[in-house]
Write a protein that holds these residues in place. Structure first.
Motif, mmCIF file in Angstrom:
data_model
loop_
_atom_site.group_PDB
_atom_site.id
_atom_site.type_symbol
_atom_site.label_atom_id
_atom_site.label_comp_id
_atom_site.label_asym_id
_atom_site.label_seq_id
_atom_site.Cartn_x
_atom_site.Cartn_y
_atom_site.Cartn_z
ATOM 1 N N PRO A 80 23.273 34.898 43.131
ATOM 2 C CA PRO A 80 23.519 35.643 41.892
ATOM 3 C C PRO A 80 23.405 37.148 42.106
ATOM 4 O O PRO A 80 22.562 37.622 42.869
ATOM 5 C CB PRO A 80 22.413 35.164 40.946
ATOM 6 N N VAL A 81 24.264 37.875 41.423
ATOM 7 C CA VAL A 81 24.244 39.339 41.435
ATOM 8 C C VAL A 81 23.940 39.787 40.015
ATOM 9 O O VAL A 81 24.633 39.404 39.074
ATOM 10 C CB VAL A 81 25.596 39.920 41.906
ATOM 11 N N VAL A 82 22.896 40.593 39.883
ATOM 12 C CA VAL A 82 22.480 41.123 38.587
ATOM 13 C C VAL A 82 22.837 42.606 38.551
ATOM 14 O O VAL A 82 22.389 43.369 39.409
ATOM 15 C CB VAL A 82 20.965 40.933 38.368
ATOM 16 N N LEU A 83 23.636 42.997 37.584
ATOM 17 C CA LEU A 83 24.026 44.398 37.407
ATOM 18 C C LEU A 83 23.216 44.976 36.251
ATOM 19 O O LEU A 83 23.390 44.569 35.103
ATOM 20 C CB LEU A 83 25.523 44.502 37.138
ATOM 21 N N THR A 84 22.351 45.905 36.580
ATOM 22 C CA THR A 84 21.437 46.487 35.599
ATOM 23 C C THR A 84 22.085 47.669 34.889
ATOM 24 O O THR A 84 22.717 48.513 35.512
ATOM 25 C CB THR A 84 20.146 46.957 36.299
ATOM 26 N N LEU A 150 12.674 42.052 33.948
ATOM 27 C CA LEU A 150 13.320 41.501 35.142
ATOM 28 C C LEU A 150 12.703 40.154 35.505
ATOM 29 O O LEU A 150 13.421 39.215 35.864
ATOM 30 C CB LEU A 150 13.222 42.483 36.314
ATOM 31 N N ASP A 151 11.401 40.023 35.397
ATOM 32 C CA ASP A 151 10.743 38.752 35.673
ATOM 33 C C ASP A 151 11.275 37.658 34.753
ATOM 34 O O ASP A 151 11.579 36.547 35.205
ATOM 35 C CB ASP A 151 9.229 38.902 35.515
ATOM 36 N N GLN A 152 11.425 37.971 33.473
ATOM 37 C CA GLN A 152 11.965 36.990 32.524
ATOM 38 C C GLN A 152 13.378 36.574 32.920
ATOM 39 O O GLN A 152 13.721 35.386 32.892
ATOM 40 C CB GLN A 152 11.954 37.560 31.105
ATOM 41 N N LEU A 153 14.194 37.542 33.276
ATOM 42 C CA LEU A 153 15.571 37.241 33.684
ATOM 43 C C LEU A 153 15.588 36.382 34.951
ATOM 44 O O LEU A 153 16.315 35.387 35.029
ATOM 45 C CB LEU A 153 16.364 38.528 33.908
ATOM 46 N N LEU A 157 17.253 32.824 35.466
ATOM 47 C CA LEU A 157 18.398 32.779 36.368
ATOM 48 C C LEU A 157 18.122 31.879 37.575
ATOM 49 O O LEU A 157 18.946 31.036 37.934
ATOM 50 C CB LEU A 157 18.738 34.196 36.843
ATOM 51 N N LEU A 158 16.973 32.028 38.184
ATOM 52 C CA LEU A 158 16.686 31.255 39.396
ATOM 53 C C LEU A 158 16.339 29.804 39.069
ATOM 54 O O LEU A 158 16.616 28.911 39.869
ATOM 55 C CB LEU A 158 15.604 31.930 40.217
#
Length: 163
Positions: A80-84, A150-153, A157-158
């Motif tokens: 996965p790629v997360v774009l902030t 970010l931890d929640q995401l 996600l993971l």
């Protein structure tokens, strides 16, 4: 970003922080996908474009952001790629530009198989100052808010990736 103490903010994850203070999106693109040093990470989290906007006054760099996402998605199709999003920096007349750029970031993520991570909203709605006096760099509270969201995401996600 380069100053984040991610091992403390995200203790449940092994993090590799390849952020370079002062780097532009173009410079990041030039060094991809080399930052991973031969590893296959569980996730990429991208935060770039701030220096393009704040240091150089550029607003036409979303093509580079798109290329960064594409390079990572092609090189690591299963990762996965997360774009902030960009943050609501407290300097100059950048708010409208940031909102517009974040809308483009969201579309880039959607169209290229990435996840858009909206940090603008929690930073904008925060009841405490999350930036240093310069209005750009995050203070301890700012990094804490970022780490929490970010931890929640990542948990979501993971966990989804393992299903």
């Amino acid at each position: 970003i380069g100053f984040g103490r991610w091992h403390i903010l995200l203790p449940d994850y092994e993090t590799i922080n390849d952020g370079i203070p002062g780097e532009t999106a173009d410079e990041l693109l030039e060094r991809l996908p080399s930052p991973v040093r031969g590893l296959v990470p569980d996730c990429f989290v991208i935060m770039t474009g701030t220096n393009n906007l704040l240091l150089y006054g550029q607003t036409a760099f979303t093509g580079t952001i798109r290329e960064i996402v594409i390079v990572l998605r092609q090189a690591f199709a299963e990762t996965p790629v997360v774009l902030t999003s960009l943050l609501p920096f407290g300097i100059g007349r950048t708010r409208a530009s940031i909102i517009s750029l974040n809308e483009e970031y969201s579309l880039i993520a959607e169209k290229n198989g990435a996840v858009y991570f909206d940090l603008f909203t929690p930073f904008d709605e925060a009841e405490t100052n999350l930036f240093e006096l310069d209005g750009v760099h995050l203070n301890r509270d700012g990094y804490f808010v970022w780490g929490k969201h970010l931890d929640q995401l990542l948990q979501h996600l993971l966990a989804k990736e393992q299903d």
